[in-house]
Scaffold this motif. Structure first.
Motif, short mmCIF file in Angstrom:
data_model
loop_
_atom_site.label_atom_id
_atom_site.label_comp_id
_atom_site.label_asym_id
_atom_site.label_seq_id
_atom_site.Cartn_x
_atom_site.Cartn_y
_atom_site.Cartn_z
N THR A 269 9.59 7.05 -0.27
CA THR A 269 8.85 8.41 -0.28
C THR A 269 7.72 8.45 0.97
OG1 THR A 269 7.14 7.76 -1.88
CG2 THR A 269 9.26 8.50 -2.60
N PHE B 131 -3.78 1.25 -2.33
CA PHE B 131 -4.35 1.57 -1.00
C PHE B 131 -5.45 1.29 -0.87
CE2 PHE B 131 -5.37 4.24 2.46
CZ PHE B 131 -4.52 4.03 3.54
N GLU C 184 4.66 7.67 0.43
CA GLU C 184 3.40 7.72 -0.35
C GLU C 184 2.61 6.70 -0.45
OE1 GLU C 184 5.13 11.61 -2.94
OE2 GLU C 184 5.31 9.49 -3.71
N LYS C 185 1.23 6.92 -0.57
CA LYS C 185 0.45 6.02 -0.84
C LYS C 185 0.51 5.43 -2.32
CE LYS C 185 -3.00 7.33 2.76
NZ LYS C 185 -4.27 8.33 2.86
N VAL C 186 0.23 4.02 -2.55
CA VAL C 186 0.41 3.57 -3.97
C VAL C 186 -1.26 3.37 -4.28
CG1 VAL C 186 2.72 2.55 -3.70
CG2 VAL C 186 0.83 1.19 -3.27
N ALA C 187 -1.16 2.96 -5.58
CA ALA C 187 -2.47 2.74 -5.89
C ALA C 187 -3.26 1.61 -5.43
CB ALA C 187 -2.41 2.39 -7.73
N TYR D 250 0.90 -1.25 0.03
CA TYR D 250 0.00 0.04 0.07
C TYR D 250 0.67 1.32 0.07
CZ TYR D 250 0.77 0.25 5.11
OH TYR D 250 1.58 0.47 6.32
N MET D 251 2.24 1.17 0.01
CA MET D 251 3.03 2.47 0.12
C MET D 251 4.42 2.28 -0.35
SD MET D 251 4.10 2.62 4.23
CE MET D 251 5.49 3.72 3.63
N ASN D 252 5.06 3.37 -0.75
CA ASN D 252 6.32 3.40 -1.13
C ASN D 252 6.88 3.76 0.07
OD1 ASN D 252 8.93 4.41 -2.01
ND2 ASN D 252 8.18 4.81 -4.15
#
Length: 313
Positions: free
Chosen positions: A276, A283, A278-281, A271-273
């Motif tokens: 970074t 999530f 950041e949430k990924v697609a 669910y995340m990078n």
């Protein structure tokens, strides 16, 4: 040995305890998220997803704002947030794990971190202390030192008094209230793990790890149902290895008293990078799956939690 929170009275009058309280004068250290009424005997807990880093703490640390987040269970409170709408309260930390770890004993301290000797009642020899991950952590993920020098012992005491104790008092109160109302209580302790985690001889990367302290903290039916539900959704699920549950699961899970505690670890790669933050697609889809998982888990018949064979604790 687990120690009473009252052991902090040793320090009465010898330390200023206002510093940690002031760290959270604007943002509360933790919060209870709930609907109008609790409709189910389940309670969700997210002790490591706090994202508020006090400026005073950052000034003490040698790490930048990104590096210090490497132990954070990013967004886990959001992933399991759908349970609140289903009638289950959630206790969620706002303080970060790098600042204080409430999934430890109250006095699990590394004496090498502090300018003064730690009290004799502290647990200084646990595996978690040895790994730099005590109540006041020495390291964040990937073995990065948080501080460049030793801390005053008063700093650890202040955080335990101002944040740790109130957190556990709140968690205990929620569980006691749930048990009184429904006749039993189920604590779901929510965490995440690095995508690099592998288990077994074949190096399998699990999507989830379910921990029940090797069958001690929860009824087998709860563990088996949780594993079965996630597996049926297409996820790879491991059991107790390498995470069987920490202090919270071990301390609050008392099946013979109709108190059940289950730890759930989610692979951050879903669910995340991790670089970074950041949430990924994926999530939102994962959050939807976890809401459905929570609903199905909470639909388990009551007898699985109450009609248990007598056993010594």
């Amino acid at each position: 040995m687990a120690l009473s929170y009252d052991d902090a009275s040793v320090f009465s009058g010898s330390c200023k305890l206002k510093t940690a309280a002031e760290d959270f004068s604007v943002v509360q250290p933790f919060e209870i998220r709930s609907g109008v009424e609790q409709r189910v005997p389940f309670l969700f807990n997210s002790p490591h997803s706090g994202r508020y880093y006090p400026e005073r703490f950052l000034a003490m640390a040698r790490l930048d704002r990104n590096a210090i987040r490497r132990s954070e269970d990013c967004y886990v409170d959001e992933l399991f947030g759908g349970a609140v709408a289903l009638g289950a309260p959630m206790l969620a930390a706002n303080f970060p794990r790098a600042y204080l770890d409430v999934n430890r004993e109250p006095w699990e301290l590394d004496p090498r971190m502090f300018a003064e000797p730690v009290p004799s009642f502290c647990n200084i020899r646990s595996a978690r202390v040895a790994g730099g991950l005590g109540t006041v952590p020495k390291l964040v993920g990937e073995g990065l030192d948080i501080y460049s020098g030793r801390l005053p012992l008063a700093e650890a005491v202040a955080r335990i008094e101002a944040v740790y104790k109130p957190y556990h008092e709140t968690l205990k109160r929620l569980l006691t209230r749930t048990h009184a109302r429904f006749g039993f209580a189920v604590l779901i302790d929510c965490h995440s793990m690095p995508a690099s985690i592998r288990v077994g001889d074949n190096g399998l990367r699990p999507d989830f790890i379910i921990g029940d302290r090797f069958g001690i903290s929860a009824t087998a039916a709860l563990t088996e149902t949780a594993i079965g539900l996630l597996t049926a959704m297409g996820y790879t699920v491991a059991h107790n290895k390498p995470y069987a549950g920490g202090f919270i699961t071990e301390h609050y899970g008392r099946p013979a008293r109709h108190l059940h505690a289950l730890q759930i670890e989610v692979n951050r790669g879903l669910y995340m990078n991790e670089r970074t933050f950041e949430k990924v697609a994926g999530f939102d889809a994962l959050a939807d799956d976890l809401t459905r998982f929570s609903a199905d888990l909470m639909a388990m018949p009551d007898h699985h939690f109450i009609d248990l064979p007598l056993a010594a604790e």
